[in-house]
Scaffold this motif. Sequence first.
Motif, mmCIF file in Angstrom:
data_model
loop_
_atom_site.group_PDB
_atom_site.id
_atom_site.type_symbol
_atom_site.label_atom_id
_atom_site.label_comp_id
_atom_site.label_asym_id
_atom_site.label_seq_id
_atom_site.Cartn_x
_atom_site.Cartn_y
_atom_site.Cartn_z
ATOM 1 N N ILE A 3 0.853 -1.184 0.000
ATOM 2 C CA ILE A 3 0.000 0.000 0.000
ATOM 3 C C ILE A 3 0.890 1.236 0.000
ATOM 4 C CG2 ILE A 3 -1.755 1.273 1.306
ATOM 5 C CD1 ILE A 3 -2.660 -1.475 2.435
ATOM 6 N N PRO A 4 0.739 2.131 -0.974
ATOM 7 C CA PRO A 4 1.604 3.318 -1.036
ATOM 8 C C PRO A 4 1.224 4.362 0.016
ATOM 9 C CG PRO A 4 -0.063 3.423 -2.749
ATOM 10 C CD PRO A 4 -0.227 2.084 -2.072
ATOM 11 N N THR A 5 2.134 5.287 0.259
ATOM 12 C CA THR A 5 1.904 6.329 1.270
ATOM 13 C C THR A 5 0.874 7.372 0.845
ATOM 14 O OG1 THR A 5 3.790 7.594 0.457
ATOM 15 C CG2 THR A 5 4.198 6.083 2.296
ATOM 16 N N SER A 6 0.409 7.303 -0.376
ATOM 17 C CA SER A 6 -0.659 8.231 -0.797
ATOM 18 C C SER A 6 -2.010 7.830 -0.209
ATOM 19 C CB SER A 6 -0.762 8.268 -2.324
ATOM 20 O OG SER A 6 -1.153 6.991 -2.819
ATOM 21 N N ILE A 7 -2.157 6.559 0.180
ATOM 22 C CA ILE A 7 -3.430 6.048 0.705
ATOM 23 C C ILE A 7 -3.684 6.614 2.097
ATOM 24 C CG2 ILE A 7 -4.711 3.984 1.438
ATOM 25 C CD1 ILE A 7 -4.484 4.166 -1.589
ATOM 26 N N GLN A 8 -4.899 7.146 2.290
ATOM 27 C CA GLN A 8 -5.316 7.694 3.575
ATOM 28 C C GLN A 8 -6.419 6.857 4.216
ATOM 29 O OE1 GLN A 8 -6.448 11.655 2.442
ATOM 30 N NE2 GLN A 8 -4.336 12.329 2.202
ATOM 31 N N THR A 9 -7.199 6.173 3.389
ATOM 32 C CA THR A 9 -8.357 5.428 3.877
ATOM 33 C C THR A 9 -8.427 4.050 3.232
ATOM 34 O OG1 THR A 9 -9.613 7.480 4.157
ATOM 35 C CG2 THR A 9 -10.888 5.440 4.046
ATOM 36 N N ILE A 10 -8.667 3.035 4.078
ATOM 37 C CA ILE A 10 -8.992 1.692 3.598
ATOM 38 C C ILE A 10 -10.424 1.451 4.049
ATOM 39 C CG2 ILE A 10 -8.459 -0.775 3.712
ATOM 40 C CD1 ILE A 10 -5.573 0.037 4.511
ATOM 41 N N GLN A 11 -11.335 1.371 3.102
ATOM 42 C CA GLN A 11 -12.749 1.263 3.443
ATOM 43 C C GLN A 11 -13.129 -0.147 3.897
ATOM 44 O OE1 GLN A 11 -14.781 2.932 0.006
ATOM 45 N NE2 GLN A 11 -14.630 4.985 0.864
ATOM 46 N N ALA A 12 -14.301 -0.256 4.473
ATOM 47 C CA ALA A 12 -14.818 -1.512 5.031
ATOM 48 C C ALA A 12 -14.776 -2.648 4.013
ATOM 49 C CB ALA A 12 -16.237 -1.320 5.534
ATOM 50 N N VAL A 58 0.730 -7.772 4.694
ATOM 51 C CA VAL A 58 0.294 -6.425 4.330
ATOM 52 C C VAL A 58 1.090 -5.431 5.166
ATOM 53 C CG1 VAL A 58 -1.621 -6.417 5.985
ATOM 54 C CG2 VAL A 58 -1.686 -4.873 4.023
ATOM 55 N N THR A 59 1.493 -4.343 4.530
ATOM 56 C CA THR A 59 2.127 -3.238 5.240
ATOM 57 C C THR A 59 1.226 -2.029 5.088
ATOM 58 O OG1 THR A 59 4.346 -4.093 4.837
ATOM 59 C CG2 THR A 59 4.168 -1.758 5.396
ATOM 60 N N ILE A 60 0.832 -1.465 6.229
ATOM 61 C CA ILE A 60 -0.065 -0.311 6.241
ATOM 62 C C ILE A 60 0.768 0.918 6.598
ATOM 63 C CG2 ILE A 60 -2.125 0.705 7.282
ATOM 64 C CD1 ILE A 60 -2.998 -2.225 7.919
ATOM 65 N N PRO A 61 0.923 1.871 5.673
ATOM 66 C CA PRO A 61 1.773 3.041 5.934
ATOM 67 C C PRO A 61 1.132 4.016 6.931
ATOM 68 C CG PRO A 61 0.682 3.270 3.811
ATOM 69 C CD PRO A 61 0.326 1.901 4.337
ATOM 70 N N SER A 62 1.953 4.884 7.480
ATOM 71 C CA SER A 62 1.482 5.860 8.471
ATOM 72 C C SER A 62 0.507 6.870 7.884
ATOM 73 C CB SER A 62 2.671 6.585 9.099
ATOM 74 O OG SER A 62 3.401 7.288 8.110
ATOM 75 N N SER A 63 0.440 6.974 6.575
ATOM 76 C CA SER A 63 -0.501 7.902 5.937
ATOM 77 C C SER A 63 -1.952 7.469 6.115
ATOM 78 C CB SER A 63 -0.192 8.012 4.441
ATOM 79 O OG SER A 63 -0.290 6.729 3.826
ATOM 80 N N VAL A 64 -2.177 6.179 6.418
ATOM 81 C CA VAL A 64 -3.534 5.661 6.593
ATOM 82 C C VAL A 64 -4.076 6.131 7.941
ATOM 83 C CG1 VAL A 64 -4.956 3.586 6.823
ATOM 84 C CG2 VAL A 64 -3.145 3.675 5.098
ATOM 85 N N THR A 65 -5.153 6.889 7.887
ATOM 86 C CA THR A 65 -5.756 7.426 9.113
ATOM 87 C C THR A 65 -7.105 6.799 9.416
ATOM 88 O OG1 THR A 65 -6.716 9.265 7.862
ATOM 89 C CG2 THR A 65 -4.561 9.640 8.894
ATOM 90 N N SER A 66 -7.635 6.008 8.489
ATOM 91 C CA SER A 66 -8.935 5.375 8.701
ATOM 92 C C SER A 66 -8.961 4.002 8.038
ATOM 93 C CB SER A 66 -10.040 6.252 8.107
ATOM 94 O OG SER A 66 -11.290 5.618 8.193
ATOM 95 N N ILE A 67 -9.383 2.998 8.829
ATOM 96 C CA ILE A 67 -9.543 1.646 8.297
ATOM 97 C C ILE A 67 -10.940 1.176 8.683
ATOM 98 C CG2 ILE A 67 -8.707 -0.732 8.260
ATOM 99 C CD1 ILE A 67 -5.981 0.301 9.130
#
Length: 135
Positions: A71-80, A92-101
Amino acid sequence: MSVLQYTDANSGVIYKYTNGTANSGLVFSGQNASGSVTLLSTFSVSSVTYSVKIIGGTAFTNNTNLTNITIPTSIQTIQASAFSGCTNLTSVTIPSSVTSIGNLAFSGCSKLATIVANTLITNFSSVFSNVNPVG
């Protein structure tokens, strides 16, 4: 404004974007993806560059051919339910840019053995339900 799509020829992942808005897109469908997939952080259509910010709900649901997702650092949200039922997904690696899962995002990923989260996941049990811990 119209909603358009772009397909990554390498992975088969389909991205959607809205023409004329803030040049942002989302991962719409990864049903044709297989093996190890690196999501795009940007893509260009007709000389316009779009930043991929969201992995859409159910984008990869029940894709049993997916084994690894970057997952690239541009991703902010991973939806349901974005990856729910991906039974062969192992890491899976979830970058720090993700603020909502969203809830059940990785539900039923029974072979998911490596989760590297560079972000705080406050709803861990609902995001990773039915994931069998290793060790």
